[in-house]
Design a protein around this motif. Structure first.
Motif, PDB file in Angstrom:
ATOM      1  N   MET A  80      -0.595  10.754  -5.276  1.00 49.80           N
ATOM      2  CA  MET A  80      -0.903   9.381  -4.870  1.00 49.80           C
ATOM      3  C   MET A  80      -2.336   9.303  -4.369  1.00 49.80           C
ATOM      4  SD  MET A  80       0.993   7.028  -1.987  1.00 49.80           S
ATOM      5  CE  MET A  80       2.571   7.278  -2.782  1.00 49.80           C
ATOM      6  N   ASP A  81      -3.014   8.206  -4.675  1.00 50.06           N
ATOM      7  CA  ASP A  81      -4.389   8.010  -4.242  1.00 50.06           C
ATOM      8  C   ASP A  81      -4.471   8.000  -2.714  1.00 50.06           C
ATOM      9  OD1 ASP A  81      -6.623   5.710  -3.493  1.00 50.06           O
ATOM     10  OD2 ASP A  81      -7.218   7.080  -5.100  1.00 50.06           O
ATOM     11  N   GLY A  82      -5.535   8.670  -2.179  1.00 48.19           N
ATOM     12  CA  GLY A  82      -5.669   8.800  -0.724  1.00 48.19           C
ATOM     13  C   GLY A  82      -5.791   7.474  -0.020  1.00 48.19           C
ATOM     14  N   SER A  83      -6.374   6.472  -0.707  1.00 47.95           N
ATOM     15  CA  SER A  83      -6.530   5.167  -0.080  1.00 47.95           C
ATOM     16  C   SER A  83      -5.204   4.435   0.067  1.00 47.95           C
ATOM     17  CB  SER A  83      -7.507   4.316  -0.893  1.00 47.95           C
ATOM     18  OG  SER A  83      -7.002   4.113  -2.206  1.00 47.95           O
ATOM     19  N   ARG A  84      -4.165   4.873  -0.687  1.00 45.23           N
ATOM     20  CA  ARG A  84      -2.855   4.243  -0.600  1.00 45.23           C
ATOM     21  C   ARG A  84      -1.862   5.088   0.175  1.00 45.23           C
ATOM     22  NH1 ARG A  84      -0.687   3.301  -6.308  1.00 45.23           N
ATOM     23  NH2 ARG A  84       1.056   2.555  -5.033  1.00 45.23           N
ATOM     24  N   ALA A  85      -2.071   6.400   0.213  1.00 46.88           N
ATOM     25  CA  ALA A  85      -1.075   7.288   0.824  1.00 46.88           C
ATOM     26  C   ALA A  85      -0.843   6.947   2.284  1.00 46.88           C
ATOM     27  CB  ALA A  85      -1.531   8.743   0.677  1.00 46.88           C
ATOM     28  N   TRP A  86      -1.892   6.665   3.021  1.00 49.74           N
ATOM     29  CA  TRP A  86      -1.711   6.406   4.448  1.00 49.74           C
ATOM     30  C   TRP A  86      -0.971   5.090   4.679  1.00 49.74           C
ATOM     31  CZ3 TRP A  86      -3.740   2.244   7.161  1.00 49.74           C
ATOM     32  CH2 TRP A  86      -4.710   1.480   6.499  1.00 49.74           C
ATOM     33  N   ARG A  87      -1.205   4.106   3.794  1.00 48.42           N
ATOM     34  CA  ARG A  87      -0.484   2.836   3.935  1.00 48.42           C
ATOM     35  C   ARG A  87       1.014   3.036   3.665  1.00 48.42           C
ATOM     36  NH1 ARG A  87      -5.331   1.104   1.304  1.00 48.42           N
ATOM     37  NH2 ARG A  87      -6.488  -0.422   2.553  1.00 48.42           N
ATOM     38  N   VAL A  88       1.312   3.816   2.628  1.00 53.53           N
ATOM     39  CA  VAL A  88       2.715   4.088   2.306  1.00 53.53           C
ATOM     40  C   VAL A  88       3.389   4.842   3.440  1.00 53.53           C
ATOM     41  CG1 VAL A  88       4.247   5.337   0.732  1.00 53.53           C
ATOM     42  CG2 VAL A  88       2.299   4.048  -0.180  1.00 53.53           C
ATOM     43  N   PHE A  89       2.668   5.833   4.010  1.00 55.92           N
ATOM     44  CA  PHE A  89       3.236   6.618   5.112  1.00 55.92           C
ATOM     45  C   PHE A  89       3.464   5.734   6.333  1.00 55.92           C
ATOM     46  CE2 PHE A  89       3.329   9.437   8.710  1.00 55.92           C
ATOM     47  CZ  PHE A  89       3.970  10.573   8.245  1.00 55.92           C
ATOM     48  N   LEU A  90       2.504   4.862   6.640  1.00 56.94           N
ATOM     49  CA  LEU A  90       2.644   3.993   7.811  1.00 56.94           C
ATOM     50  C   LEU A  90       3.808   3.024   7.629  1.00 56.94           C
ATOM     51  CD1 LEU A  90       1.640   2.907  10.519  1.00 56.94           C
ATOM     52  CD2 LEU A  90       0.008   1.479   9.263  1.00 56.94           C
ATOM     53  N   LEU A  91       3.880   2.413   6.449  1.00 50.64           N
ATOM     54  CA  LEU A  91       4.968   1.470   6.206  1.00 50.64           C
ATOM     55  C   LEU A  91       6.323   2.184   6.241  1.00 50.64           C
ATOM     56  CD1 LEU A  91       5.936  -1.359   5.459  1.00 50.64           C
ATOM     57  CD2 LEU A  91       5.571  -0.775   3.052  1.00 50.64           C
ATOM     58  N   GLY A  92       6.419   3.343   5.585  1.00 45.96           N
ATOM     59  CA  GLY A  92       7.660   4.103   5.603  1.00 45.96           C
ATOM     60  C   GLY A  92       8.030   4.546   7.001  1.00 45.96           C
ATOM     61  N   GLY A  93       7.027   4.918   7.798  1.00 45.64           N
ATOM     62  CA  GLY A  93       7.297   5.339   9.167  1.00 45.64           C
ATOM     63  C   GLY A  93       7.831   4.211  10.016  1.00 45.64           C
ATOM     64  N   LEU A  94       7.263   3.014   9.854  1.00 49.58           N
ATOM     65  CA  LEU A  94       7.751   1.866  10.627  1.00 49.58           C
ATOM     66  C   LEU A  94       9.184   1.503  10.229  1.00 49.58           C
ATOM     67  CD1 LEU A  94       4.544  -0.369  10.634  1.00 49.58           C
ATOM     68  CD2 LEU A  94       5.435   1.048  12.496  1.00 49.58           C
ATOM     69  N   VAL A  95       9.479   1.602   8.931  1.00 47.70           N
ATOM     70  CA  VAL A  95      10.852   1.358   8.480  1.00 47.70           C
ATOM     71  C   VAL A  95      11.792   2.410   9.071  1.00 47.70           C
ATOM     72  CG1 VAL A  95      12.370   1.336   6.466  1.00 47.70           C
ATOM     73  CG2 VAL A  95      10.138   0.189   6.370  1.00 47.70           C
ATOM     74  N   ALA A  96      11.349   3.679   9.050  1.00 45.22           N
ATOM     75  CA  ALA A  96      12.163   4.757   9.607  1.00 45.22           C
ATOM     76  C   ALA A  96      12.414   4.540  11.097  1.00 45.22           C
ATOM     77  CB  ALA A  96      11.484   6.107   9.377  1.00 45.22           C
ATOM     78  N   LEU A  97      11.417   4.012  11.792  1.00 45.70           N
ATOM     79  CA  LEU A  97      11.558   3.732  13.220  1.00 45.70           C
ATOM     80  C   LEU A  97      12.660   2.703  13.457  1.00 45.70           C
ATOM     81  CD1 LEU A  97      10.233   4.433  15.971  1.00 45.70           C
ATOM     82  CD2 LEU A  97       8.749   2.468  15.642  1.00 45.70           C
ATOM     83  N   GLY A  98      12.684   1.639  12.635  1.00 48.69           N
ATOM     84  CA  GLY A  98      13.729   0.626  12.772  1.00 48.69           C
ATOM     85  C   GLY A  98      15.099   1.164  12.413  1.00 48.69           C
ATOM     86  N   VAL A  99      15.153   1.985  11.369  1.00 50.35           N
ATOM     87  CA  VAL A  99      16.427   2.570  10.959  1.00 50.35           C
ATOM     88  C   VAL A  99      16.987   3.469  12.056  1.00 50.35           C
ATOM     89  CG1 VAL A  99      17.505   4.182   9.330  1.00 50.35           C
ATOM     90  CG2 VAL A  99      15.943   2.406   8.492  1.00 50.35           C
ATOM     91  N   TYR A 100      16.120   4.270  12.677  1.00 50.32           N
ATOM     92  CA  TYR A 100      16.572   5.206  13.711  1.00 50.32           C
ATOM     93  C   TYR A 100      17.211   4.466  14.881  1.00 50.32           C
ATOM     94  CZ  TYR A 100      16.447   8.535  17.542  1.00 50.32           C
ATOM     95  OH  TYR A 100      16.794   9.329  18.597  1.00 50.32           O
TER      96      TYR A 100
END
Length: 482
Positions: free
Chosen positions: A1-21
């Motif tokens: 994945m392109d570096g300019s997109r990877a951090w956005r995907v990780f941040l969005l996935g992390g916030l979703v994971a936070l809500g799921v937890y």
């Protein structure tokens, strides 16, 4: 994945994971999910460490090791809680949790060391003031209540290790924030991750890990720190953590002043809060903290005063010195002439003055360029200065003109000195000079005028020579010289 997109995907996935937890029911799956978020932050840190190498790579690797330590503690606690059915304290899980702090603090101090500049003493004092001030509420709220009530000394040490480790981590973060350097997005995300981690520790120690409204809200700051950590690592600016700022070391900004003021007021504020609320006064901690802060603030004021004095000296030097040649400028020449006039009149000693002008300097500039002309001026100033005596002063008068003040020299001695200067002129160039001896009555401007007229006569006579001024004072020359 392109570096300019990877951090956005990780941040969005992390916030979703936070809500799921938060919505997951208590059980081994929720704890395993929690540990996986921490491991994802560690994986992102190791990924960027492998890619960057060097100091920045080492810093990310240390942070990754810290995250592995805390994730290992989470997995061990999953085993104790859901498989073994025990609640041990202390346990090997505590050792794993505590390993996070030295690794992360070492990374922060490593970054701070390489971001700082030589003029960094003020920033070091600022970080010491902030750390000392924040240590007081840590002591009152977190450390002091954990003293006593444990079965053994070892249990006591482990219980105190957590708030003390927070203090060490806080000191590393404050040190990093106090030094200069670019505030890149990765740097800001990393700072937020540290603040979130410290917030989680404060909540956990204060509530002893209890749930709020039946939800594991106390765990959310830890999860947020892991998400921010991984996002900071994957952000393209992660490689720029050592980038310098164009502003250099901040001298003393309003924000910094307000921060220090607020921190210094924590000591009396803590005492006032305890008096108002009726709690037992922390007299000794407040007294010791106040004394330490007083010493640090005085040291900071002393550092500021020294910097102001150094800058004043530099400004004074700039005001008295020609920026191109480094010689005294016309302002300094006027002051020196006044002093030499007073000395010559008092001691009855001779005072000679010469006006020196490089021959055909305009032609040299037109032929070789202005940069070469500047090099000729600086080279001539250096070469001539090397043959001067201790009391002689060479000053730049303007353009290619210089004035040589020679206190205590008779005209013949002054001519010999000018001959030595002519021989030392670089790039096979020559100069003409007009020499005047003070008659004991004339003003400095008149002496300069006579030397200037003698210089004009030297130019008219063919250049590359020294002409003595006569005692008369004719009018100014009618045309320019070169």
């Amino acid at each position: 994945m392109d570096g300019s997109r990877a951090w956005r995907v990780f941040l969005l996935g992390g916030l979703v994971a936070l809500g799921v937890y938060v919505l997951l029911p208590y059980g081994p799956f929720r704890d395993a999910f929690y540990a996986s978020v921490g491991l994802s932050g560690a994986a992102a840190s190791f990924l960027v460490a492998a890619r960057l190498r060097g100091t920045v790579g080492l810093a990310w690797a240390l942070m990754g090791l810290g995250l592995v330590g805390t994730a290992t503690g989470d997995l061990m606690w999953l085993y104790y809680d859901h498989i073994a059915g025990v609640d041990p304290f202390p346990s090997p899980a505590d050792i794993a949790y505590l390993l996070q702090y030295p690794f992360v603090t070492a990374a922060l101090l490593l970054l701070a060391r390489h971001r700082r500049t030589p003029g960094d003493r003020g920033a070091l004092l600022d970080s010491a003031i902030v750390t000392a001030g924040l240590l007081l509420p840590y002591w009152v709220l977190l450390i002091d209540p954990n003293i006593g009530g444990h079965e053994s000394t070892f249990d006591q040490l482990v219980a105190l290790a957590y708030p003390l480790a927070d203090v060490v981590l806080l000191a590393g973060l404050v040190r990093l924030l106090s030094v200069s350097g670019a505030r890149t997005p990765s740097f800001r995300l990393l700072t937020l991750a540290m603040i979130s981690l410290l917030t989680g520790d404060v909540i956990f120690i204060s509530t002893e890990g209890a749930e709020v409204f039946g939800l594991p809200l106390g765990d959310t700051p830890f999860l947020m720190s892991y998400v921010l950590w991984g996002t900071a690592a994957l952000h393209p600016s992660a490689q720029d953590l050592l980038s310098t700022s164009s502003d250099g070391v901040p001298f003393f900004t309003t924000r910094r002043l307000l921060t220090l003021m607020a921190v210094v007021l924590l000591a009396p504020g803590t005492m006032a809060a305890q008096l108002v609320s009726g709690f037992e006064l922390s007299a000794w901690p407040v007294t010791i903290t106040s004394a330490v802060l007083f010493v640090l603030v005085v040291a900071r004021m002393s550092d500021l005063l020294h910097r102001l004095q150094d800058q004043a000296r530099m400004l004074d030097e700039v005001a008295r010195t020609d920026t191109l040649t480094g010689l005294p400028n016309r302002r300094t020449l006027d002051a020196q002439l006044a002093r030499e006039y007073a000395r010559a009149e008092r001691d009855g000693t001779p005072l000679c003055l010469a006006m020196v002008d490089l021959d055909r300097f305009k032609l040299f500039n037109d032929t070789h360029g202005h940069q070469a002309g500047d090099l000729l001026l600086t080279g001539a100033a250096t070469a001539w200065s090397l043959v001067l005596g201790g009391q002689d002063m060479l000053a730049r008068y303007g353009g290619e003109e210089f004035v040589l003040v020679m206190p205590g020299r008779e005209p013949a001695d002054a001519e010999a000195l000018l001959a030595a200067m002519r021989a030392a002129t670089p790039q096979e160039q020559t100069f003409s000079a007009g020499l005047a001896l003070w008659d004991g009555r004339e003003r400095p401007s008149d002496l300069l005028h006579r030397a200037d007229l003698a210089l004009y006569a030297a130019k008219e006579a063919g250049r590359d020579r020294v002409v003595r001024a006569s005692g008369s004072r004719p009018g100014p020359p009618s045309r320019a010289r070169t």
